[in-house]
Scaffold this active site. Structure first.
Site, short mmCIF file in Angstrom:
data_model
loop_
_atom_site.label_atom_id
_atom_site.label_comp_id
_atom_site.label_asym_id
_atom_site.label_seq_id
_atom_site.Cartn_x
_atom_site.Cartn_y
_atom_site.Cartn_z
N TYR A 103 -0.94 -0.46 50.02
CA TYR A 103 -1.92 -1.42 49.51
C TYR A 103 -3.31 -0.81 49.79
CZ TYR A 103 -3.62 -6.21 48.66
OH TYR A 103 -4.26 -7.31 48.16
N ARG A 155 -10.13 -4.72 36.09
CA ARG A 155 -10.99 -4.71 37.29
C ARG A 155 -10.13 -4.44 38.50
NH1 ARG A 155 -11.55 -8.54 41.45
NH2 ARG A 155 -10.15 -6.89 42.02
N LYS A 173 1.27 -5.24 45.54
CA LYS A 173 1.23 -6.64 45.98
C LYS A 173 2.64 -7.17 46.17
CE LYS A 173 -3.05 -8.42 45.70
NZ LYS A 173 -3.92 -9.54 45.73
N GLU A 244 -3.79 -10.94 38.39
CA GLU A 244 -4.31 -9.99 39.37
C GLU A 244 -5.25 -8.98 38.73
OE1 GLU A 244 -3.62 -10.07 42.61
OE2 GLU A 244 -4.92 -8.35 42.90
N ASP A 245 -6.44 -8.88 39.28
CA ASP A 245 -7.40 -7.85 38.87
C ASP A 245 -7.72 -7.86 37.37
OD1 ASP A 245 -7.65 -7.26 41.50
OD2 ASP A 245 -6.92 -5.21 41.39
N ASP A 267 -5.11 -14.67 42.54
CA ASP A 267 -5.28 -14.33 43.95
C ASP A 267 -6.70 -13.88 44.27
OD1 ASP A 267 -4.13 -14.03 46.53
OD2 ASP A 267 -4.29 -11.88 46.25
N ASP A 268 -7.33 -13.19 43.32
CA ASP A 268 -8.70 -12.70 43.57
C ASP A 268 -9.66 -13.87 43.78
OD1 ASP A 268 -7.99 -9.94 43.07
OD2 ASP A 268 -7.71 -10.60 41.00
N ASN A 407 -13.22 -3.94 48.50
CA ASN A 407 -12.20 -2.90 48.60
C ASN A 407 -12.38 -1.89 47.46
OD1 ASN A 407 -10.79 -4.04 50.77
ND2 ASN A 407 -9.79 -5.50 49.38
#
Ligand code: NAD
Length: 550
Positions: A103, A155, A173, A244-245, A267-268, A407
């Site tokens: 991760y 992203r 993840k 996600e992203d 989740d972001d 991150n």
């Protein structure tokens, strides 16, 4: 013979080489003498039978001989492809060492080089050219998925548009869903929707794994996502879909569009909110301050910032503030400066936090003017918590709260050493990627990761365990409280705002219980409430120790 018992999937009966080549069943040199006889494995394995512990030691020895984290990532992936139980045993028993490899931060580098290091596929790739056939594509997945992590790669962490290379994130993840919360690996399906990329370097890269086209946008994009959502729910009834992203312009829209229709979360936005709020609760146990007296200044005004601010506002309202008063305690700075009402063209997700205030162009001036008690870095601009910023926070606060959550590590607003040194050891610090302990003025500080990896595995487990139909903001609030409660006094004494990572399965079981409780109590669960919810959750956790086949 080995029978794979899986709902909705034909039983597979494997022996011999086919058994050794199935990662879900393979035990390598750990097949016992009896199993070797019964499963036609004689001669296909070297004679000595190893224990799983011995295999773990061998894997660790080999990994530690490698110096490059990317090489370790590749080696771990290869292990995942050949022996799933051993891979997860290595992860579970060595989570401190392994999480940064599967991760953040290594997964960021892996996504950037995904084409180059590609060895074998994992998960499902849906291209924009699969439009009209997405259900058929999903049917090629041989298992009954219970949780999908899906990205369109626009992203990836703070690294921007990585197109189909973003697949590294759903894969990573889902590895954490299994390792950190014991979600059964066969329920986990990583999905990348390849709508193209606007990353010209990737488009010219001969090793790039995605479609050579610019990103699909507008109605065509929305129709593809809609078809995917409909197909996923048809092929895998009850599946949880974690976005996600995705980039801002799609992430907020998709969450609004689907949150009440299907079982989904982003989740972001929501997971990050819960982990950050838990960290604030821990920091306040040290300062003795009240949540309703805090003033938060965010660097960044995207998914993470507005997600965190939204949950903080809810928590302040639960503690007696009006919503308007709570919003006045959350201030955002983006690339154009302070988010204020007079700014034109503000994106919609920033509106609730646009303040009645004169414009301020830079972060340091905003700190001097607003005097926040906490700064939360979610800008993906590495090094933006400068010496001046941290010294100013230490000047106006006895114990400044400093979260550098971006991150991967290269994007962190400051590192742990800077946070402690430039505040004379007074910062209450959390970071998005891992940092080693820091010695300062004779004291050892142990910073822990303010990373949503403390939250999402437990959320997923709780939703699966209770068969929840929807995932609500109240569930993320419950997750934040649960995580904060698991921080001990000795954690706080060494500056740790989160529990130690090796406790993550215990933490996740409790978060899952809180999520399941919320589902049962709000009528969102798909089964009746068991007498002991924690025990029910724990009974569903995957254990990577080998099972006997004969
Ligand atoms: P995003 O793209 O939605 O938001 C980034 C924000 O930063 C935008 O509002 C942008 O305007 C702002 N920004 C860009 N340059 C800036 C500058 N020079 N000064 C001030 N603001 C600037 O991304 P996001 O999802 O909010 O994620 C942001 C970062 O947080 C990423 O690095 C991501 O990896 C990290 N993140 C960490 C966690 C965690 O668990 N620790 C969770 C989610 C996101």
């Amino acid at each position: 013979m080995v029978n794979q018992k899986k709902d909705g999937v034909a039983q597979r009966i494997l022996t011999g080489l086919a058994l050794l080549q199935d990662p879900a069943l393979n035990k390598g040199t750990a097949f016992t003498e009896k199993e070797r006889d019964a499963l036609d494995l004689r001669g296909l394995l070297p004679p000595h039978v190893h224990t799983q512990e011995e295999q773990v030691t061998r894997v660790l020895n080999n990994l530690r001989r490698l110096s490059d984290p990317l090489d370790k990532f590749v080696a771990l992936n290869a292990l995942h492809d050949r022996n799933e139980a051993l891979f997860f045993r290595v992860l579970c028993d060595n989570i401190d060492e392994m999480q940064p490899l599967v991760y953040t931060p290594t997964v960021g580098l892996a996504c950037q080089k995904f084409g180059l290091i590609f060895q074998s596929p994992r998960g499902i790739f849906i291209g924009s050219n699969d439009k009209g056939h997405i259900a058929e594509v999903l049917c090629n997945w041989p298992y009954q998925a219970g949780i999908i992590v899906v990205t369109d790669g626009e992203r990836i962490l703070g690294l921007g548009d990585l197109g189909a290379n973003g697949m590294g994130i759903p894969v990573g993840k889902l590895s954490l869903y299994v390792a950190c919360a014991g979600v059964n690996p066969q329920l986990c399906l990583p999905v990348t929707i390849d709508v193209g990329t606007n990353n010209e370097t990737l488009l010219k890269d001969p090793f790039y794994i995605g479609l050579r086209q610019h990103r699909l946008t507008g109605a065509a994009y929305d129709e593809l996502i809609e078809e995917f959502i409909t197909a996923a729910r048809k092929v895998f009834p009850g599946v949880v879909i974690q976005f996600e992203d995705f980039a801002n312009h799609n992430a907020f829209r998709m969450l609004q569009k689907y949150r009440d229709r299907i079982c989904t979360f982003n989740d972001d936005i929501q997971g990050t909110a819960a982990v950050a709020l838990a960290g604030i609760f821990s920091a306040l146990r040290i300062t003795g301050g009240k949540l309703t007296e805090q003033k938060l200044l965010f660097l960044g005004a995207g998914e993470a910032a507005t997600g965190i601010a939204g949950l903080v506002v809810s928590a302040m309202v639960a503690n007696g503030l009006t919503e308007a008063a709570a919003r006045q305690r959350c201030w955002l700075v983006d690339s154009q400066g302070l988010v204020v009402k007079s700014r034109t063209g503000l994106a919609e997700h920033k509106w609730p936090y646009a303040q009645d205030h004169a414009p301020i162009g830079d972060f340091l001036t905003a700190i001097k003017t607003l005097k926040p008690t906490a700064i939360i870095g979610v800008s993906a601009v590495g090094g933006s918590f400068t010496k001046e910023v941290l010294e100013e926070m230490a000047r106006i606060n006895q114990r400044p709260i400093v979260f550098a959550l971006s991150n991967p590590t290269s994007r962190a607003e400051c590192d742990a050493e800077q946070a402690y040194r430039w505040t004379s050891g007074r910062a209450l610090f959390a970071c998005g990627s891992p940092f080693d302990p820091v010695q300062f003025n004779g004291k050892t500080f142990v910073p822990r990761q303010g990373n949503n990896s403390y939250i999402f595995p437990g959320v997923g487990l709780g939703v699966i365990a209770s068969r929840a139909r929807h995932i609500t903001d109240d569930m993320f609030m419950a997750a934040a409280h649960t995580l904060a409660h698991m921080v001990t006094e000795s954690d706080l004494e060494q500056g740790s705002l989160y529990p130690a990572l090796p406790r993550i399965r215990e933490v996740s079981a409790h978060i899952a219980t809180a999520i399941a409780d919320a589902a049962y109590d709000s009528g969102l669960a798909g089964k009746s409430k068991p007498q002991d919810v924690l025990a029910d959750v724990q009974s569903q956790m995957y254990d990577p120790h080998y099972k006997s086949y004969v």
